[in-house]
Design a protein around this motif. Sequence first.
Motif, mmCIF file in Angstrom:
data_model
loop_
_atom_site.group_PDB
_atom_site.id
_atom_site.type_symbol
_atom_site.label_atom_id
_atom_site.label_comp_id
_atom_site.label_asym_id
_atom_site.label_seq_id
_atom_site.Cartn_x
_atom_site.Cartn_y
_atom_site.Cartn_z
ATOM 1 N N TYR A 49 4.813 -13.218 13.463
ATOM 2 C CA TYR A 49 4.034 -13.322 15.012
ATOM 3 C C TYR A 49 3.280 -11.846 15.386
ATOM 4 O O TYR A 49 3.847 -11.116 15.454
ATOM 5 C CB TYR A 49 4.698 -13.848 15.828
ATOM 6 N N LEU A 50 1.791 -12.087 15.176
ATOM 7 C CA LEU A 50 1.100 -11.065 15.425
ATOM 8 C C LEU A 50 0.497 -10.819 16.795
ATOM 9 O O LEU A 50 -0.191 -12.047 17.128
ATOM 10 C CB LEU A 50 0.012 -10.841 14.364
ATOM 11 N N ILE A 51 1.130 -10.170 17.838
ATOM 12 C CA ILE A 51 0.554 -10.117 18.994
ATOM 13 C C ILE A 51 -0.740 -9.524 19.261
ATOM 14 O O ILE A 51 -1.793 -9.873 19.912
ATOM 15 C CB ILE A 51 1.767 -9.803 19.918
ATOM 16 N N ASP A 52 -0.791 -8.248 18.795
ATOM 17 C CA ASP A 52 -1.978 -7.581 18.846
ATOM 18 C C ASP A 52 -2.184 -6.711 17.416
ATOM 19 O O ASP A 52 -1.097 -6.392 16.850
ATOM 20 C CB ASP A 52 -1.860 -6.085 19.634
ATOM 21 N N GLY A 53 -3.448 -6.921 16.784
ATOM 22 C CA GLY A 53 -3.708 -6.295 15.545
ATOM 23 C C GLY A 53 -4.365 -7.218 14.558
ATOM 24 O O GLY A 53 -4.581 -8.536 15.044
ATOM 25 N N HIS A 54 -4.367 -6.660 13.490
ATOM 26 C CA HIS A 54 -5.031 -7.396 12.214
ATOM 27 C C HIS A 54 -4.268 -7.028 11.106
ATOM 28 O O HIS A 54 -4.104 -6.006 10.406
ATOM 29 C CB HIS A 54 -6.308 -7.040 12.389
ATOM 30 N N MET A 55 -3.770 -8.085 10.312
ATOM 31 C CA MET A 55 -2.923 -7.934 9.240
ATOM 32 C C MET A 55 -3.630 -8.998 7.987
ATOM 33 O O MET A 55 -4.187 -9.920 8.511
ATOM 34 C CB MET A 55 -1.839 -8.044 9.187
ATOM 35 N N LEU A 56 -3.414 -8.731 6.808
ATOM 36 C CA LEU A 56 -3.888 -9.387 5.478
ATOM 37 C C LEU A 56 -2.839 -9.582 4.902
ATOM 38 O O LEU A 56 -1.918 -8.932 4.373
ATOM 39 C CB LEU A 56 -4.859 -8.814 4.698
ATOM 40 N N ILE A 113 8.901 -15.618 -4.035
ATOM 41 C CA ILE A 113 7.502 -15.376 -3.630
ATOM 42 C C ILE A 113 7.475 -13.771 -3.905
ATOM 43 O O ILE A 113 8.311 -13.095 -3.381
ATOM 44 C CB ILE A 113 7.065 -15.857 -2.270
ATOM 45 N N VAL A 114 6.040 -13.329 -4.216
ATOM 46 C CA VAL A 114 5.995 -11.823 -4.109
ATOM 47 C C VAL A 114 4.735 -11.863 -3.202
ATOM 48 O O VAL A 114 3.632 -12.375 -3.559
ATOM 49 C CB VAL A 114 5.623 -11.325 -5.583
ATOM 50 N N HIS A 115 5.001 -10.997 -2.233
ATOM 51 C CA HIS A 115 3.676 -10.947 -1.260
ATOM 52 C C HIS A 115 3.873 -9.643 -0.603
ATOM 53 O O HIS A 115 4.414 -8.716 -0.923
ATOM 54 C CB HIS A 115 3.733 -11.911 -0.072
ATOM 55 N N SER A 116 2.464 -9.216 -0.155
ATOM 56 C CA SER A 116 2.090 -8.077 0.629
ATOM 57 C C SER A 116 1.535 -8.419 2.105
ATOM 58 O O SER A 116 0.885 -9.437 2.220
ATOM 59 C CB SER A 116 1.172 -7.324 -0.166
ATOM 60 N N GLU A 117 1.920 -7.414 3.142
ATOM 61 C CA GLU A 117 1.295 -7.783 4.333
ATOM 62 C C GLU A 117 0.850 -6.492 4.807
ATOM 63 O O GLU A 117 1.578 -5.421 4.879
ATOM 64 C CB GLU A 117 2.581 -8.092 5.346
ATOM 65 N N MET A 118 -0.653 -6.310 4.590
ATOM 66 C CA MET A 118 -1.166 -4.968 4.909
ATOM 67 C C MET A 118 -1.930 -4.709 6.242
ATOM 68 O O MET A 118 -2.933 -5.619 6.318
ATOM 69 C CB MET A 118 -1.925 -4.410 3.558
ATOM 70 N N PRO A 119 -1.814 -3.768 6.928
ATOM 71 C CA PRO A 119 -2.742 -3.730 8.261
ATOM 72 C C PRO A 119 -4.163 -3.640 7.660
ATOM 73 O O PRO A 119 -4.606 -2.996 6.630
ATOM 74 C CB PRO A 119 -2.291 -2.234 8.744
ATOM 75 N N GLN A 120 -5.183 -4.347 8.698
ATOM 76 C CA GLN A 120 -6.665 -4.108 8.168
ATOM 77 C C GLN A 120 -7.422 -3.474 9.471
ATOM 78 O O GLN A 120 -8.332 -3.676 9.783
ATOM 79 C CB GLN A 120 -6.998 -5.633 8.207
ATOM 80 N N ASN A 140 -0.035 6.136 12.149
ATOM 81 C CA ASN A 140 0.844 6.716 11.326
ATOM 82 C C ASN A 140 2.185 5.717 11.229
ATOM 83 O O ASN A 140 3.034 5.773 10.328
ATOM 84 C CB ASN A 140 1.331 8.021 11.647
ATOM 85 N N ASP A 141 2.334 4.922 12.235
ATOM 86 C CA ASP A 141 3.386 4.252 12.400
ATOM 87 C C ASP A 141 3.651 3.061 11.724
ATOM 88 O O ASP A 141 4.633 2.104 11.337
ATOM 89 C CB ASP A 141 3.896 3.831 13.856
ATOM 90 N N TYR A 142 2.283 2.548 11.249
ATOM 91 C CA TYR A 142 2.236 1.210 10.666
ATOM 92 C C TYR A 142 1.023 1.012 9.471
ATOM 93 O O TYR A 142 1.499 0.108 8.851
ATOM 94 C CB TYR A 142 1.811 -0.160 11.682
ATOM 95 N N ILE A 143 0.436 2.245 9.335
ATOM 96 C CA ILE A 143 -0.825 1.945 8.346
ATOM 97 C C ILE A 143 -0.354 1.888 6.889
ATOM 98 O O ILE A 143 -1.196 1.128 5.828
ATOM 99 C CB ILE A 143 -1.640 3.558 8.316
ATOM 100 N N ALA A 144 0.847 2.292 6.599
ATOM 101 C CA ALA A 144 1.585 2.060 5.103
ATOM 102 C C ALA A 144 1.730 0.505 4.738
ATOM 103 O O ALA A 144 1.953 0.220 3.612
ATOM 104 C CB ALA A 144 2.621 2.938 5.003
ATOM 105 N N GLY A 145 2.103 -0.218 5.787
ATOM 106 C CA GLY A 145 2.137 -1.583 5.837
ATOM 107 C C GLY A 145 3.199 -1.994 4.686
ATOM 108 O O GLY A 145 4.273 -1.275 4.619
ATOM 109 N N GLY A 179 -5.955 1.522 16.961
ATOM 110 C CA GLY A 179 -5.350 0.337 18.095
ATOM 111 C C GLY A 179 -4.102 -0.061 17.594
ATOM 112 O O GLY A 179 -3.469 0.454 16.970
ATOM 113 N N ARG A 180 -3.707 -0.801 18.715
ATOM 114 C CA ARG A 180 -2.234 -1.236 18.702
ATOM 115 C C ARG A 180 -2.040 -2.361 17.792
ATOM 116 O O ARG A 180 -2.775 -3.342 17.583
ATOM 117 C CB ARG A 180 -2.060 -2.016 20.272
#
Length: 297
Positions: free
Chosen positions: A73-80, A105-112, A54-59, A116-117
């Motif tokens: 810099y992603l230490i744990d997890g998976h983002m697109l 730039i127009v970009h998005s960063e979304m959890p995959q 719930n803390d990150y899923i909205a991206g 998990g952490r």
Amino acid sequence: MAASGRARALQKIVEAHPTSDGAGVKLRRSLGRSQMERLDPFLMLDEFSSFDPNDYIAGFPAHPHRGFETVTYLIDGHMLHEDHLGHRGDLKSGAVQWMSAGRGIVHSEMPQQEQGRMRGFQLWINLPAREKMKPASYRDISPDEIPSVELAQGGRVKAIAGTLEIPGRSVPGPIQGLSTDPLYLDVELPALASFTHPVKSDYNAFIYVFEGGASIGPPSAGKDLATHCAGVLASGDRVELRAASEGARFLLLAARPLGEPVVQYGPFVMNTREEIEQAIRDYQSGELTRAPAVAAR
Ligand code: FE2
């Protein structure tokens, strides 16, 4: 060591405050939590860390930038990551995405991931006036491109940008040659271990502790820096510190200051108010992401 050599003292502590960004991602903001809390050329540092989706899923759905660089810099997890230029970057644990927004730039960063952490950092580094309107560029750095060096006293360092300099070794990270010449190290130390690293005396530098704690400065005059705090360093030609009894993990960041006026409006960072107004107009009209005209000859 020359008489001028001096370890950098801890000058100011900027405690990270809870906030949220994107579509509601919970994070901790240290540098950049107000416009007074910057360290030229560093504009902002956000730490995100949660086991609760719930803390990150909205991206971070599609949003613009102009005039600076964003470093994830992603230490744990998976983002697109996806942007309007068609770049797609799959960020896995240990990866870095170094994006220079330039003129736009127009970009998005979304959890995959749905569980998990998710843990990592986003750093904003300013661009000099002469580079603010260059074409956007982007680099995905996989974990195996980031050197990880074991330290003689225990612990290890990952070199993301600039060059790691420890006794007998000089290990370049994958990012080199930018105008601000950033040093970006991720350092993990066992209990009470010491760490020393040169930092050019005309560069600004800070440390962000995200596990444990550290005493900053020479052993006789160290000052404590706690977890989730940025420590801005005073002048000197090196960093000297010692991990607390619970050990330490921290980022060491240093860069050449620009010494230029900074005018920020959300995701646009320029030198004047007129340039910000132009950025907003360009975003609204679509010009921000239109390919610049190529000179015919
Ligand atoms: Fe962004």
